[in-house]
Scaffold this motif. Structure first.
Motif, short mmCIF file in Angstrom:
data_model
loop_
_atom_site.label_atom_id
_atom_site.label_comp_id
_atom_site.label_asym_id
_atom_site.label_seq_id
_atom_site.Cartn_x
_atom_site.Cartn_y
_atom_site.Cartn_z
N UNK A 71 46.77 31.35 42.89
CA UNK A 71 48.19 31.56 42.60
C UNK A 71 48.50 32.67 41.60
N UNK A 72 47.49 33.28 41.00
CA UNK A 72 47.71 34.34 40.02
C UNK A 72 46.77 35.52 40.30
N UNK A 73 47.00 36.66 39.62
CA UNK A 73 46.05 37.77 39.75
C UNK A 73 44.70 37.42 39.14
N UNK A 74 43.64 38.09 39.57
CA UNK A 74 42.35 37.91 38.93
C UNK A 74 42.47 38.21 37.42
N UNK A 75 41.67 37.54 36.62
CA UNK A 75 41.76 37.69 35.16
C UNK A 75 41.46 39.12 34.71
N UNK A 97 48.04 33.48 52.56
CA UNK A 97 49.02 32.44 52.85
C UNK A 97 49.90 32.06 51.67
N UNK A 98 49.60 32.54 50.48
CA UNK A 98 50.35 32.11 49.30
C UNK A 98 51.43 33.09 48.86
N UNK A 99 51.60 34.18 49.57
CA UNK A 99 52.58 35.17 49.15
C UNK A 99 52.23 35.68 47.76
N UNK A 100 53.23 35.87 46.91
CA UNK A 100 52.99 36.33 45.54
C UNK A 100 52.54 35.20 44.62
N UNK A 101 52.51 33.97 45.15
CA UNK A 101 52.10 32.84 44.33
C UNK A 101 52.94 32.76 43.07
N UNK A 102 52.33 32.47 41.97
CA UNK A 102 53.01 32.43 40.68
C UNK A 102 52.82 33.71 39.88
N UNK A 103 52.44 34.79 40.56
CA UNK A 103 52.04 35.99 39.85
C UNK A 103 53.19 36.70 39.12
N UNK A 124 48.50 46.26 41.69
CA UNK A 124 48.03 45.52 42.86
C UNK A 124 46.88 44.59 42.56
N UNK A 125 46.86 43.49 43.28
CA UNK A 125 45.83 42.47 43.08
C UNK A 125 45.84 41.50 44.25
N UNK A 126 44.70 40.85 44.51
CA UNK A 126 44.71 39.71 45.42
C UNK A 126 45.23 38.49 44.65
N UNK A 127 45.73 37.51 45.35
CA UNK A 127 46.14 36.26 44.72
C UNK A 127 44.92 35.33 44.72
N UNK A 174 36.29 32.45 39.77
CA UNK A 174 37.69 32.81 39.48
C UNK A 174 38.47 31.63 38.92
N UNK A 175 38.24 30.45 39.48
CA UNK A 175 38.94 29.25 39.01
C UNK A 175 38.57 28.95 37.56
N UNK A 176 37.30 29.05 37.23
CA UNK A 176 36.85 28.80 35.85
C UNK A 176 37.45 29.85 34.91
N UNK A 177 37.47 31.11 35.32
CA UNK A 177 38.07 32.17 34.49
C UNK A 177 39.53 31.88 34.19
N UNK A 178 40.26 31.43 35.20
CA UNK A 178 41.67 31.11 35.01
C UNK A 178 41.82 29.94 34.04
N UNK A 179 41.03 28.90 34.24
CA UNK A 179 41.10 27.73 33.36
C UNK A 179 40.78 28.09 31.91
N UNK A 180 39.83 28.99 31.71
CA UNK A 180 39.42 29.39 30.36
C UNK A 180 40.23 30.56 29.81
N UNK A 181 41.16 31.07 30.63
CA UNK A 181 41.93 32.26 30.25
C UNK A 181 40.99 33.40 29.85
#
Length: 171
Positions: free
Chosen positions: A98-102, A126-132, A92-95, A64-71
């Motif tokens: 800090x963002x929704x899954x790609x 624990x992150x709430x809505x994060x930056x979503x 709906x989505x998990x955080x 997930x982290x790599x997907x976010x970094x690569x958009x």
């Protein structure tokens, strides 16, 4: 009367729950989506990827982290014929980081949400809505992104009353 769509991405299997890894037969976000449908009706649509994420929770978070970094925009198994008929979209989505899954981005970028009301709901540990919310505003600049609901994932199955009360604001 407006037509409602409840679109969600949810992860079952290994999940982080209150500090430890647990195996969930149903994902927390799916549970919330079903509570929303019970409260307001609407059509459920599961956002699901062609390629499965790793079963191992820690490996999944790294992907997930790599997907976010690569958009990245993972390919989805299914799409709706369109969203024109819907006025309100509960999304709906998990955080994840800090963002929704790609996969949620893939879904959103497939349609024109101009003039639609998007009502986010997220599960988290624990992150709430994060930056979503800001993220969604960037992806859907012509949609109205309403105030979302964040549910602690470990509390999802016991949140029916909270979800029902929250949905009343939008109907």
């Amino acid at each position: 009367m407006s037509k409602i769509l409840i679109a969600y991405y949810s992860r079952k299997g290994q999940n982080y729950v209150n500090g430890s890894i647990k195996n969930l037969t149903k994902g927390n976000t799916e549970i919330i989506a079903e509570f929303i449908r019970e409260a307001v009706g609407g059509e459920l649509f599961e956002i699901d990827t062609v390629k499965n994420y790793p079963v191992d929770y820690t490996e999944c978070t790294e992907v997930a982290k790599v997907e976010i970094q690569k958009k990245a925009r993972p390919e989805l198994k299914n799409y709706l014929p369109g969203v024109d008929e819907y006025d309100k979209i509960f999304l709906g989505y998990p955080i994840w980081w800090s963002v929704p899954p790609m996969a949620v981005s893939t879904f959103l970028e497939h349609y024109d949400f101009s003039g639609k009301k998007i009502i986010p709901f997220a599960t988290h540990e624990g992150s709430g809505l994060g930056g979503s919310l800001n993220y969604l505003k960037k992806i859907c600049p012509r949609a109205e992104i309403l105030q979302g609901l964040a549910i602690h994932g470990a509390d999802a199955k016991n949140s029916k009353a909270t979800v029902e009360n929250w949905t009343k604001k939008f109907i």
